[in-house]
Design a protein around this motif. Structure first.
Motif, PDB file in Angstrom:
ATOM      1  N   THR A  34      61.847 -11.687   1.585  1.00 57.16           N
ATOM      2  CA  THR A  34      61.300 -10.526   0.878  1.00 57.16           C
ATOM      3  C   THR A  34      61.988  -9.240   1.319  1.00 57.16           C
ATOM      4  O   THR A  34      62.336  -8.382   0.493  1.00 57.16           O
ATOM      5  N   VAL A  35      62.227  -9.104   2.625  1.00 59.49           N
ATOM      6  CA  VAL A  35      62.911  -7.908   3.133  1.00 59.49           C
ATOM      7  C   VAL A  35      64.357  -7.867   2.643  1.00 59.49           C
ATOM      8  O   VAL A  35      64.866  -6.807   2.257  1.00 59.49           O
ATOM      9  N   GLN A  36      65.011  -9.023   2.634  1.00 58.54           N
ATOM     10  CA  GLN A  36      66.413  -9.050   2.177  1.00 58.54           C
ATOM     11  C   GLN A  36      66.519  -8.635   0.714  1.00 58.54           C
ATOM     12  O   GLN A  36      67.450  -7.934   0.329  1.00 58.54           O
ATOM     13  N   ARG A  37      65.580  -9.075  -0.100  1.00 56.10           N
ATOM     14  CA  ARG A  37      65.661  -8.777  -1.536  1.00 56.10           C
ATOM     15  C   ARG A  37      65.120  -7.385  -1.855  1.00 56.10           C
ATOM     16  O   ARG A  37      65.640  -6.699  -2.721  1.00 56.10           O
ATOM     17  N   GLY A  38      64.060  -6.979  -1.169  1.00 57.44           N
ATOM     18  CA  GLY A  38      63.427  -5.709  -1.513  1.00 57.44           C
ATOM     19  C   GLY A  38      63.857  -4.536  -0.659  1.00 57.44           C
ATOM     20  O   GLY A  38      63.517  -3.388  -0.959  1.00 57.44           O
ATOM     21  N   GLY A  39      64.594  -4.813   0.402  1.00 56.61           N
ATOM     22  CA  GLY A  39      65.054  -3.743   1.260  1.00 56.61           C
ATOM     23  C   GLY A  39      63.991  -3.316   2.255  1.00 56.61           C
ATOM     24  O   GLY A  39      62.809  -3.649   2.141  1.00 56.61           O
ATOM     25  N   VAL A  40      64.450  -2.557   3.252  1.00 56.79           N
ATOM     26  CA  VAL A  40      63.545  -2.112   4.311  1.00 56.79           C
ATOM     27  C   VAL A  40      62.436  -1.231   3.750  1.00 56.79           C
ATOM     28  O   VAL A  40      61.272  -1.322   4.149  1.00 56.79           O
ATOM     29  N   LEU A  41      62.780  -0.361   2.793  1.00 60.76           N
ATOM     30  CA  LEU A  41      61.774   0.552   2.240  1.00 60.76           C
ATOM     31  C   LEU A  41      60.817  -0.145   1.283  1.00 60.76           C
ATOM     32  O   LEU A  41      59.787   0.423   0.911  1.00 60.76           O
ATOM     33  N   GLY A  42      61.172  -1.356   0.875  1.00 62.31           N
ATOM     34  CA  GLY A  42      60.292  -2.082  -0.042  1.00 62.31           C
ATOM     35  C   GLY A  42      59.009  -2.555   0.614  1.00 62.31           C
ATOM     36  O   GLY A  42      58.048  -2.900  -0.069  1.00 62.31           O
ATOM     37  N   TRP A  43      58.974  -2.575   1.945  1.00 66.10           N
ATOM     38  CA  TRP A  43      57.788  -3.026   2.674  1.00 66.10           C
ATOM     39  C   TRP A  43      57.706  -2.217   3.962  1.00 66.10           C
ATOM     40  O   TRP A  43      57.850  -2.736   5.070  1.00 66.10           O
ATOM     41  N   PRO A  44      57.479  -0.929   3.873  1.00 66.71           N
ATOM     42  CA  PRO A  44      57.607  -0.047   5.045  1.00 66.71           C
ATOM     43  C   PRO A  44      56.605  -0.333   6.157  1.00 66.71           C
ATOM     44  O   PRO A  44      56.856  -0.033   7.318  1.00 66.71           O
TER      45      PRO A  44
ATOM     46  N   LYS B 152      63.375 -13.421  12.753  1.00 67.22           N
ATOM     47  CA  LYS B 152      64.106 -13.778  11.538  1.00 67.22           C
ATOM     48  C   LYS B 152      64.558 -12.536  10.776  1.00 67.22           C
ATOM     49  O   LYS B 152      65.671 -12.478  10.257  1.00 67.22           O
ATOM     50  N   VAL B 153      63.686 -11.533  10.706  1.00 64.80           N
ATOM     51  CA  VAL B 153      64.060 -10.288  10.032  1.00 64.80           C
ATOM     52  C   VAL B 153      65.239  -9.633  10.755  1.00 64.80           C
ATOM     53  O   VAL B 153      66.197  -9.172  10.130  1.00 64.80           O
ATOM     54  N   CYS B 154      65.176  -9.599  12.082  1.00 67.84           N
ATOM     55  CA  CYS B 154      66.256  -8.980  12.859  1.00 67.84           C
ATOM     56  C   CYS B 154      67.571  -9.724  12.651  1.00 67.84           C
ATOM     57  O   CYS B 154      68.631  -9.105  12.530  1.00 67.84           O
ATOM     58  N   GLU B 155      67.501 -11.039  12.602  1.00 65.32           N
ATOM     59  CA  GLU B 155      68.724 -11.825  12.426  1.00 65.32           C
ATOM     60  C   GLU B 155      69.298 -11.669  11.021  1.00 65.32           C
ATOM     61  O   GLU B 155      70.501 -11.469  10.847  1.00 65.32           O
ATOM     62  N   ASP B 156      68.446 -11.737  10.008  1.00 65.03           N
ATOM     63  CA  ASP B 156      68.936 -11.754   8.630  1.00 65.03           C
ATOM     64  C   ASP B 156      69.215 -10.365   8.065  1.00 65.03           C
ATOM     65  O   ASP B 156      69.945 -10.235   7.081  1.00 65.03           O
ATOM     66  N   SER B 157      68.639  -9.321   8.644  1.00 62.09           N
ATOM     67  CA  SER B 157      68.800  -7.971   8.084  1.00 62.09           C
ATOM     68  C   SER B 157      69.329  -6.987   9.127  1.00 62.09           C
ATOM     69  O   SER B 157      69.041  -5.800   9.072  1.00 62.09           O
ATOM     70  N   LYS B 158      70.123  -7.494  10.073  1.00 66.72           N
ATOM     71  CA  LYS B 158      70.518  -6.630  11.196  1.00 66.72           C
ATOM     72  C   LYS B 158      71.329  -5.429  10.750  1.00 66.72           C
ATOM     73  O   LYS B 158      71.195  -4.338  11.323  1.00 66.72           O
ATOM     74  N   ARG B 159      72.162  -5.576   9.752  1.00 70.26           N
ATOM     75  CA  ARG B 159      72.959  -4.425   9.304  1.00 70.26           C
ATOM     76  C   ARG B 159      72.098  -3.414   8.550  1.00 70.26           C
ATOM     77  O   ARG B 159      72.266  -2.202   8.717  1.00 70.26           O
ATOM     78  N   GLU B 160      71.196  -3.912   7.733  1.00 74.91           N
ATOM     79  CA  GLU B 160      70.343  -3.012   6.971  1.00 74.91           C
ATOM     80  C   GLU B 160      69.422  -2.205   7.894  1.00 74.91           C
ATOM     81  O   GLU B 160      69.102  -1.048   7.621  1.00 74.91           O
TER      82      GLU B 160
ATOM     83  N   THR C  80      59.913 -17.100   7.197  1.00 75.87           N
ATOM     84  CA  THR C  80      61.010 -17.312   6.244  1.00 75.87           C
ATOM     85  C   THR C  80      60.765 -16.524   4.954  1.00 75.87           C
ATOM     86  O   THR C  80      61.676 -15.895   4.410  1.00 75.87           O
ATOM     87  N   VAL C  81      59.537 -16.581   4.457  1.00 74.04           N
ATOM     88  CA  VAL C  81      59.203 -15.832   3.230  1.00 74.04           C
ATOM     89  C   VAL C  81      59.305 -14.328   3.490  1.00 74.04           C
ATOM     90  O   VAL C  81      59.815 -13.562   2.648  1.00 74.04           O
ATOM     91  N   ILE C  82      58.865 -13.895   4.646  1.00 78.63           N
ATOM     92  CA  ILE C  82      58.916 -12.466   4.982  1.00 78.63           C
ATOM     93  C   ILE C  82      60.360 -11.970   4.995  1.00 78.63           C
ATOM     94  O   ILE C  82      60.688 -10.943   4.394  1.00 78.63           O
ATOM     95  N   THR C  83      61.242 -12.694   5.683  1.00 81.04           N
ATOM     96  CA  THR C  83      62.626 -12.200   5.795  1.00 81.04           C
ATOM     97  C   THR C  83      63.334 -12.243   4.444  1.00 81.04           C
ATOM     98  O   THR C  83      64.150 -11.365   4.144  1.00 81.04           O
TER      99      THR C  83
END
Length: 946
Positions: free
Chosen positions: A129-139, A170-178, A124-127
């Protein structure tokens, strides 16, 4: 395993924070809980709070030194994870970079925690972080997660693999468009899809299932990376179809359901095998979720126009499975058999569902009496499944109550929905297959079988009506007898099923047949509205609202006994069922209309409504359906509503004023909860209904005597952030222009600039386009109504209004109805401001004629053409590029006699003046009109003396 030790907490703040986190989730000491919540809110301002939360979440072993037992330890860590996730969500950009690095290292360690709940919170914390910081924020995240999930290092524990794959899911579900966007020339999905496919071969069932679930997250968006891999994905699905894990097979079923929507051609060649497979999975009584996913396959196929016919050869396999799945399971039966007579038991507040004000139909072009979502144009909603509910996947029998089952989509409802859609496609074929089952079970001694058979009869009602019709003279009386079944669940579903057949009964031509079938059906359902079971009451009330919609004017002779029953219901219903009773009343008002103005009916109905009105507080959510109901009643009663209007109007004004004040307070006081906008919406809609219903002198007096001033409140509502509020506001503004213009007139210099701002397409929000267009639609409609009454008072505003309306009619993304209302408004503006519009004629004439062409010939269209014709008269040369289209429009306009629109001028007269003028300007007029179809030439010559 401990987190990286680059940062260390101080002992005292750490101990305090652990205590607050523990108390915040404690249900035993509410005082300590409130204090802890307050202290945690204050702690957010601490610069190190994120580090402390990360430390607590990730350091299970170290926290044991704080004298926490294992249960409290996991509670505190979970609480820290939730707070950390919320901090990242709210303050991501303010968190220092070293803290971000600390968080990332720590949560990756938490994926290896022996506690599954902690691993889940890490995801949950990981996804977040990705939503707020973007994909490039944690490559480095995705490669690391895949490495752990796929055990690429060879020494990863199964629990860590599950934790990593859970985080990936969770990352795939919450950031699928990004993940499907291009970053520095690379699209993450091109990397993700093949890796997910690899992980579906994991020896760990939970990892395989999560990998499939992740792939399923992307299917609806049809990303190119996934579409290009569909063949290997399908091959893998067939390999996993017989997996030993129910969880894996559930995701396999889900995959096929989703692929049907995006590439049905890929599924079609395998239909025979898939039918057998899904039937087997649906019969899995050990895993209801797996059975439900399999049942969804029939619904997906049957709702796909290109695929539905492919099920025809397999109906003999599918229909029996659906019928089996519609019988309550043992757990539900045990729960339902415990139901007693509870009509006298007060409802608990938590049992009452939130009432959602239904979306309002925007104003349309029907002589000023169109739907605005106030008193006009709303379709009835029903708690029980109505005509469309089954096919839309919303079957709501309010059935078993097991773990709130009446709220949940389940196997039983999905099967009924699929049967309904199949019946609507294959008609008699479905009925013939179901008939032996129905004969065996409709009179079954075990009530669950009886109940399921009645559900099936209701499910096939629409699609199989022709096949069922010969059976209805026997079937309907039997169903009516089941309204007295000893088991409440049978009475519940019988009410619903009879509602589905009420159209047949109400439309019988023979008066004797109507007396034999319709009247007993209506009487039976009405009697069940006073059942000793609240669930039966609710089902009967919803079924009766359904009957009202189908029977419509046929109910007129029966209004007195219907209202008498409603009045008894007002006396006896508890709070929850009062909501559906309002629906019954408003549907009666909508369908019967003016015949309700009989004084004896008013004397029956209104005291019961007013008595309830006086009991409901200004803060109660029950106000929403009550105000909606009164909107319909006011419209039906017309001026006969006047004796009740003064206190109701005044209360609506008070509710609006209170709501606006509370909203302003909440905006400036962050902890305060903002008021529910539905209080504004329903109050505005009821004011609209009253203003339309009463004689102008009476409604005008209500507006004039309003405190605070009516139009001051309306202006605030016209600028409210909520689209729903603004939509109702502009409907009310237009109603005021139509019905009480003298009262509106003095406020127009202040109101019109607000209206103009609403016409600006640039103000549309991307996340709410549909409701935003509905607001613009009503704004266009009200603009046209104001223009017809304000006349040359509009001159100072013409330029701004023109530019807004022309941008609307020139934008191909604008919905048709909005463009039509914009054209009507523009034409109406031209009736008295043609001189100001004439310089722009060449810009808007062509789209004007194109958009208005399909609009029905009515007063609004007449106004628009009158305004256009007057504008053309001021600048006839501007029509050069579309003059032929103008002549076509002139020929097509339906002559309506001598109805004057403006200073005794008719639309036909304005057309004729322009056409005759063009005849004198065009050198070879006959050759010009010869370009038109012969029928248009004949109409022009006959109608306009050319």
């Amino acid at each position: 395993m401990a987190a990286p030790m680059a940062w260390q907490p101080e002992a005292e703040p750490l101990t305090q924070l652990v205590g607050y986190l523990k108390d915040a989730l404690s249900a035993h000491d509410q005082t300590a809980q409130r204090n802890a919540t307050h202290m945690l809110a204050q702690a957010k301002s601490s610069p190190d709070i994120t580090n402390y939360l990360t430390y607590i979440f990730s350091n299970g072993q170290l926290l044991q030194t704080l004298n926490l037992n294992s249960a409290n330890l996991n509670l505190v860590r979970s609480s820290a994870a939730l707070s950390l996730k919320n901090n990242i969500k709210a303050y991501y950009k303010d968190i220092p970079q070293p803290s971000h690095a600390y968080i990332r290292a720590a949560v990756l360690v938490c994926l290896q925690d022996p506690n599954s709940q902690i691993r889940s919170f890490a995801g949950t914390v990981i996804t977040e972080t990705v939503q707020r910081g973007g994909v490039l924020g944690w490559p480095e995240l995705l490669p690391e997660l895949f490495s752990l999930a796929g055990n690429e290092r060879g020494n990863i524990t199964p629990s860590t693999q599950e934790g990593a794959m859970g985080a990936l899911a969770k990352v795939c579900e919450d950031s699928k468009r990004e993940l499907d966007k291009v970053y520095e020339g690379t699209r993450p999905l091109n990397f993700i899809i093949p890796r997910l496919l690899d992980v579906t071969s994991s020896p760990i069932a939970r990892v395989r299932a999560l990998a499939l679930a992740s792939l399923n997250s992307f299917i609806p968006q049809k990303p190119q990376a996934l579409v290009a891999s569909l063949d290997p994905i399908l091959a893998r699905l067939f390999q996993l179809a017989n997996d030993s894990s129910d969880d894996v097979r559930r995701n396999v079923c889900r995959s096929f359901v989703l692929i049907v929507d995006i590439r049905p051609d890929k599924v079609q060649p395998h239909m025979g095998g898939l039918v057998d497979y899904m039937a087997i999975q649906q019969r899995n009584t050990d895993d209801p979720d797996l059975a439900l996913e399999a049942a969804e396959f029939w619904l997906a196929i049957s709702e796909n126009d290109k695929m539905c016919a492919t099920l025809g050869p397999y109906l003999h396999k599918i229909v029996p499975v659906l019928l089996e799945s519609m019988v309550y399971d043992e757990e539900a039966v045990m729960h339902l058999e415990g139901d007693g007579d509870d009509a006298e038991v007060d409802d608990r507040a938590e049992d009452i569902k939130p009432h959602f004000v239904r979306s309002k139909t925007p104003r349309t072009l029907t002589n000023g009496q169109a739907a605005d979502g106030g008193a006009n144009g709303q379709g009835s909603k029903h708690v029980m499944p109505d005509d469309d509910a089954l096919s839309e996947g919303e079957v709501e029998e309010d059935d078993d109550g097991v773990t709130d089952a009446e709220e949940q989509w389940n196997l039983r409802k999905c099967s009924a929905a699929a049967l309904d859609v199949l019946a609507s496609t294959f008609h008699a074929s479905v009925f013939q297959i179901a008939l032996p089952y129905l004969k065996e079970n409709l009179r079954h001694q075990d009530w669950p079988n009886r109940e399921a058979a009645v559900l099936a009869i209701g499910a096939v009602a629409e699609g199989c009506m022709e096949a069922i019709n010969p059976h209805l003279p026997d079937l309907v009386p039997y169903l009516i007898s089941l309204l007295s079944d000893v088991e409440p669940a049978v009475r519940v579903i019988t009410c619903w099923a009879l509602g589905r057949y009420s159209g047949w009964a109400s439309q019988l031509d023979n008066p004797n047949d109507k007396k034999s079938f319709f009247e007993p059906m209506m009487e039976g359902i009405l009697n069940r509205m006073l059942d000793k079971s609240k669930r039966v009451q609710e089902s009967a009330a919803s079924a009766f609202a359904n009957l009202e919609e189908r029977a419509s004017k046929e109910l007129t002779p029966y209004c007195a006994p219907i209202i008498q029953q409603f009045v008894q219901c007002f006396e006896r219903y508890k709070d929850k069922n009062m909501f559906i009773l309002y629906d019954c009343v408003q549907t009666l008002a909508e369908q019967v209309g003016p015949p309700l103005r009989r004084q004896d009916l008013i004397d029956l109905l209104m005291p019961a409504i007013i008595k309830r009105w006086s009991k409901v507080s200004d803060q109660s959510q029950e106000l929403f359906p009550l105000l909606e109901c009164l909107s319909y009643v006011a419209t039906a009663l017309g001026d006969a509503f006047a004796p009740f209007a003064i206190p109701i109007f005044a209360r609506c004004i008070r509710i609006i004023h209170q709501n606006l004040e509370q909203y302003l307070l909440a905006v400036h006081n962050e902890p305060m909860e903002k008021p529910d906008k539905d209080f504004l919406v329903t109050s505005l809609d009821l004011l609209s209904a009253i203003i339309q219903a009463l004689a102008p002198a009476k409604s005008g007096e209500l507006v004039t005597s309003s405190q605070p001033r009516f139009f001051d409140l309306l202006m605030f509502c016209m600028e409210d952030p909520s689209n729903d509020v603004r939509q109702s506001s502009y409907a009310l503004l237009g109603d005021c222009a139509v019905n009480i213009f003298p009262q509106l007139n003095p406020f127009l210099p202040s109101l019109i600039p607000v209206l103009i701002r609403q016409l600006d397409l640039d103000n549309l929000r991307d996340d709410d386009v549909d409701t935003g267009f509905s607001v613009i639609n009503n704004a266009c409609w009200s603009c046209g109504e104001i223009a017809m009454k304000y006349k040359q008072g509009m001159i100072p505003f013409v330029e701004e209004i023109y530019h807004s309306l022309s941008s609307i009619i020139g934008n191909p993304q604008v919905p048709t109805s909005v463009g039509e209302n914009a054209v009507i408004a523009l034409g109406r503006l031209g009736v008295d401001c043609s001189q100001q519009l004439a310089p722009h004629l060449a810009e808007f004439a062509n789209p004007f004629l194109h958009i208005i062409e399909p609009v029905e010939n009515n007063d609004e269209k007449g106004h628009a053409f009158l305004g256009l014709n007057r504008t053309i008269e001021k600048n006839p040369q501007a029509m050069g590029s579309c003059l032929l289209e103008y002549f076509k429009a002139s020929a097509a306009y339906k002559k309506d006699g001598t109805s004057p629109f403006h200073q005794d001028e008719t639309v036909e007269g304005s057309f004729q003046r322009n056409l005759v003028g063009y005849k004198s300007l065009i050198p070879d007029f006959d050759a010009f009109i010869a370009q038109l179809p012969q029928s248009d030439q004949q109409r022009l010559r006959a109608s306009y003396d050319l």
